[in-house]
Design a protein around this motif. Structure first.
Motif, mmCIF file in Angstrom:
data_model
loop_
_atom_site.group_PDB
_atom_site.id
_atom_site.type_symbol
_atom_site.label_atom_id
_atom_site.label_comp_id
_atom_site.label_asym_id
_atom_site.label_seq_id
_atom_site.Cartn_x
_atom_site.Cartn_y
_atom_site.Cartn_z
ATOM 1 N N LEU A 150 24.825 102.331 74.848
ATOM 2 C CA LEU A 150 24.197 101.574 75.941
ATOM 3 C C LEU A 150 25.159 100.521 76.489
ATOM 4 N N VAL A 151 25.979 99.944 75.604
ATOM 5 C CA VAL A 151 27.014 99.008 76.068
ATOM 6 C C VAL A 151 27.992 99.742 76.993
ATOM 7 N N ARG A 152 28.379 100.964 76.598
ATOM 8 C CA ARG A 152 29.272 101.770 77.451
ATOM 9 C C ARG A 152 28.641 102.064 78.805
ATOM 10 N N HIS A 153 27.312 102.118 78.827
ATOM 11 C CA HIS A 153 26.611 102.352 80.096
ATOM 12 C C HIS A 153 26.296 101.036 80.820
ATOM 13 N N GLY A 154 26.940 99.946 80.381
ATOM 14 C CA GLY A 154 26.847 98.683 81.114
ATOM 15 C C GLY A 154 25.653 97.814 80.771
ATOM 16 N N LYS A 155 24.988 98.097 79.657
ATOM 17 C CA LYS A 155 23.793 97.331 79.301
ATOM 18 C C LYS A 155 24.109 96.231 78.282
ATOM 19 N N ARG A 156 23.278 95.174 78.306
ATOM 20 C CA ARG A 156 23.377 94.090 77.315
ATOM 21 C C ARG A 156 22.422 94.420 76.171
ATOM 22 N N VAL A 157 22.971 94.487 74.965
ATOM 23 C CA VAL A 157 22.178 95.028 73.849
ATOM 24 C C VAL A 157 22.189 94.077 72.656
ATOM 25 N N LEU A 158 21.007 93.919 72.054
ATOM 26 C CA LEU A 158 20.877 93.237 70.765
ATOM 27 C C LEU A 158 20.398 94.250 69.741
ATOM 28 N N LEU A 159 21.126 94.369 68.637
ATOM 29 C CA LEU A 159 20.693 95.213 67.525
ATOM 30 C C LEU A 159 20.091 94.313 66.449
ATOM 31 N N VAL A 160 18.865 94.618 66.032
ATOM 32 C CA VAL A 160 18.216 93.858 64.957
ATOM 33 C C VAL A 160 18.224 94.718 63.696
ATOM 34 N N ASP A 161 18.870 94.218 62.660
ATOM 35 C CA ASP A 161 18.892 94.939 61.384
ATOM 36 C C ASP A 161 17.703 94.462 60.550
ATOM 37 N N LEU A 162 16.706 95.329 60.400
ATOM 38 C CA LEU A 162 15.506 94.940 59.624
ATOM 39 C C LEU A 162 15.509 95.589 58.251
ATOM 40 N N ASP A 163 16.684 95.996 57.792
ATOM 41 C CA ASP A 163 16.770 96.685 56.501
ATOM 42 C C ASP A 163 17.616 95.864 55.530
ATOM 43 N N PRO A 164 17.041 95.472 54.367
ATOM 44 C CA PRO A 164 17.812 94.693 53.392
ATOM 45 C C PRO A 164 19.097 95.393 52.935
ATOM 46 N N GLN A 165 19.199 96.699 53.149
ATOM 47 C CA GLN A 165 20.456 97.393 52.810
ATOM 48 C C GLN A 165 21.617 96.896 53.678
ATOM 49 N N GLY A 166 21.301 96.374 54.865
ATOM 50 C CA GLY A 166 22.335 95.824 55.752
ATOM 51 C C GLY A 166 23.342 96.839 56.257
ATOM 52 N N ASN A 167 22.961 98.108 56.315
ATOM 53 C CA ASN A 167 23.928 99.134 56.745
ATOM 54 C C ASN A 167 24.297 99.020 58.223
ATOM 55 N N ALA A 168 23.328 98.673 59.048
ATOM 56 C CA ALA A 168 23.636 98.542 60.485
ATOM 57 C C ALA A 168 24.553 97.336 60.712
ATOM 58 N N THR A 169 24.363 96.296 59.890
ATOM 59 C CA THR A 169 25.219 95.108 59.974
ATOM 60 C C THR A 169 26.670 95.500 59.647
ATOM 61 N N MET A 170 26.858 96.147 58.499
ATOM 62 C CA MET A 170 28.203 96.564 58.067
ATOM 63 C C MET A 170 28.815 97.568 59.062
ATOM 64 N N GLY A 171 28.001 98.490 59.499
ATOM 65 C CA GLY A 171 28.485 99.529 60.430
ATOM 66 C C GLY A 171 28.854 98.973 61.800
ATOM 67 N N SER A 172 28.412 97.740 62.059
ATOM 68 C CA SER A 172 28.787 97.073 63.311
ATOM 69 C C SER A 172 29.999 96.166 63.109
ATOM 70 N N GLY A 173 30.561 96.176 61.894
ATOM 71 C CA GLY A 173 31.771 95.396 61.629
ATOM 72 C C GLY A 173 31.485 93.954 61.223
ATOM 73 N N ILE A 174 30.279 93.678 60.726
ATOM 74 C CA ILE A 174 29.930 92.326 60.273
ATOM 75 C C ILE A 174 29.671 92.367 58.767
ATOM 76 N N ASP A 175 30.322 91.462 58.038
ATOM 77 C CA ASP A 175 30.229 91.482 56.574
ATOM 78 C C ASP A 175 28.909 90.881 56.111
ATOM 79 N N LYS A 176 28.049 91.702 55.527
ATOM 80 C CA LYS A 176 26.715 91.219 55.131
ATOM 81 C C LYS A 176 26.794 90.237 53.963
ATOM 82 N N ARG A 177 27.926 90.235 53.244
ATOM 83 C CA ARG A 177 28.031 89.356 52.069
ATOM 84 C C ARG A 177 28.349 87.915 52.444
#
Ligand code: ATP
Ligand code: MG
Length: 257
Positions: free
Chosen positions: A27-54
C-alpha cells in the motif's frame, strides 16, 4: 478517514503476519499512508518490519492499558516505509489486565480515533486466537481480511471465525464486515489446492480476492532481514502477488459493496 482492517484467522501459521507486513509495504508502494498495528505478543510483524521487539520503550501494550498514545508509541519501519505500533511479549499481560478495565473491548478503537487523519490505512495483525486482543482488533475495524491456506482443514475453522465476526457485528461493531478471503501459500500444482480454492469460490463468491499469493521462499526469507518481501525482493513472484493484492484491495474499496 483511515480504513481499518484486521488480518485474522485463529489458526496458527496461516500467513497472517506475512500478509499484514507485505500488504502494508504494498500500500505504501501505491502511495498510501499506512499504520501497522502488531496485536500479537509474538511480535513477528514488528521484527519483520525491521524493528527490534527486545528494545521497545513503549509498545501497543502501553496504548491498550492507557499509559501512552499511538503518536508517542508508533515507529517508522525503516524498510517498509509505514508506521508500526510495535508489540512484544509484554502484550500477553494485557490480556489479563484488560479484564479489569472499563471499555476493555474498545481500547484500540479509542486510541486509533486520535490518529485517524494521519493514515489512509490501518492494518492490524492478530494473534492466532479469538482472544481479548483479537476482539479489540475486531471492535476497531471496518473489515476483516482472512488469509487462508487451501488445504483440507482450512475450511473447518472458518465457520468459527465467521460466527465470531457475526457476534461482534451484532454486539459491538455494526461496521464490521468480511472484506475478503485471501488464498495464500498457494501451490497450483496440487489438486487439493485447486479443489479447496474452488470450494471457497463456491461458498464465498465475490468475497474471495482474485489475487492469489503463491508459496514463495523469498517471502519466507525476508523476515530474517527485517524486511517485507515486497521490499526484500520486489521481482519475486510473492512480492508481485502482494503488490497486485494491494491494488485489488484499493480497487475493491472504490466500488460500492
Ligand atoms: P501465527 O499464527 O503464528 O501468527 P501467521 O498466521 O502470522 O502465524 P506467518 O508467520 O505469516 O503466519 O507464516 C507462517 C510461516 O509461513 C512463516 O515462516 C512464513 O515465513 C511462511 N510463509 C507465509 N506465507 C508464505 C508464502 N506465501 N510462501 C512461503 N512461505 C510463507
Ligand atoms: Mg503472525
Amino acid at each position: 478517514m483511515a480504513r481499518i482492517f484486521v488480518v485474522a484467522n485463529q489458526k496458527g501459521g496461516v500467513g497472517k503476519t506475512t500478509t499484514t507486513v507485505n500488504l502494508a509495504a504494498a500500500l505504501v508502494r501505491h502511495g498510501k499512508r499506512v499504520l501497522l498495528v502488531d496485536l500479537d505478543p509474538q511480535g513477528n510483524a514488528t521484527m519483520g518490519s525491521g524493528i527490534d521487539k527486545r528494545s521497545l520503550e513503549r509498545s501497543v501494550y502501553h496504548v491498550l492499558i492507557g499509559q501512552a498514545d499511538i503518536a508517542q508509541t508508533a515507529q517508522q519501519s525503516p524498510s517498509g516505509g509505514y508506521s508500526v505500533l510495535p508489540a512484544n511479549r509484554e502484550l500477553a499481560g494485557a490480556e489479563v489486565e484488560l479484564v479489569d478495565l472499563d471499555d476493555r473491548e474498545t481500547r484500540l478503537k479509542q486510541a486509533l480515533a486520535q490518529v485517524d487523519a494521519d493514515y489512509d490505512f490501518v492494518l492490524v495483525d492478530c494473534p492466532p486466537s479469538l482472544s481479548m486482543l483479537t476482539l479489540n482488533g475486531f471492535c476497531a475495524a471496518h473489515g476483516v481480511i482472512i488469509p487462508m491456506q487451501c488445504e483440507y482443514y482450512a475450511l473447518e475453522g472458518l465457520s468459527d471465525l465467521v460466527n465470531t465476526i457475526k457476534k461482534v457485528h451484532a454486539n459491538f461493531n455494526a461496521d464490521l464486515t468480511i472484506i475478503g478471503l485471501l488464498r495464500v501459500m498457494f501451490d497450483p500444482r496440487m489438486t487439493l489446492s485447486q479443489q479447496v480454492s474452488a470450494q471457497l469460490e463456491q461458498h464465498f463468491g465475490d468475497k474471495v480476492f482474485r489475487s492469489l499469493i503463491p508459496r514463495n521462499v523469498r517471502l519466507a526469507e525476508a523476515p530474517s532481514y527485517g524486511q517485507p518481501g515486497v521490499v526484500f525482493d520486489p521481482s519475486s513472484k510473492g512480492a508481485k502477488a502482494y503488490l497486485e493484492f494491494g491494488a485489488e484491495l484499493i480497487e475493491r474499496l472504490g466500488k460500492p459493496s
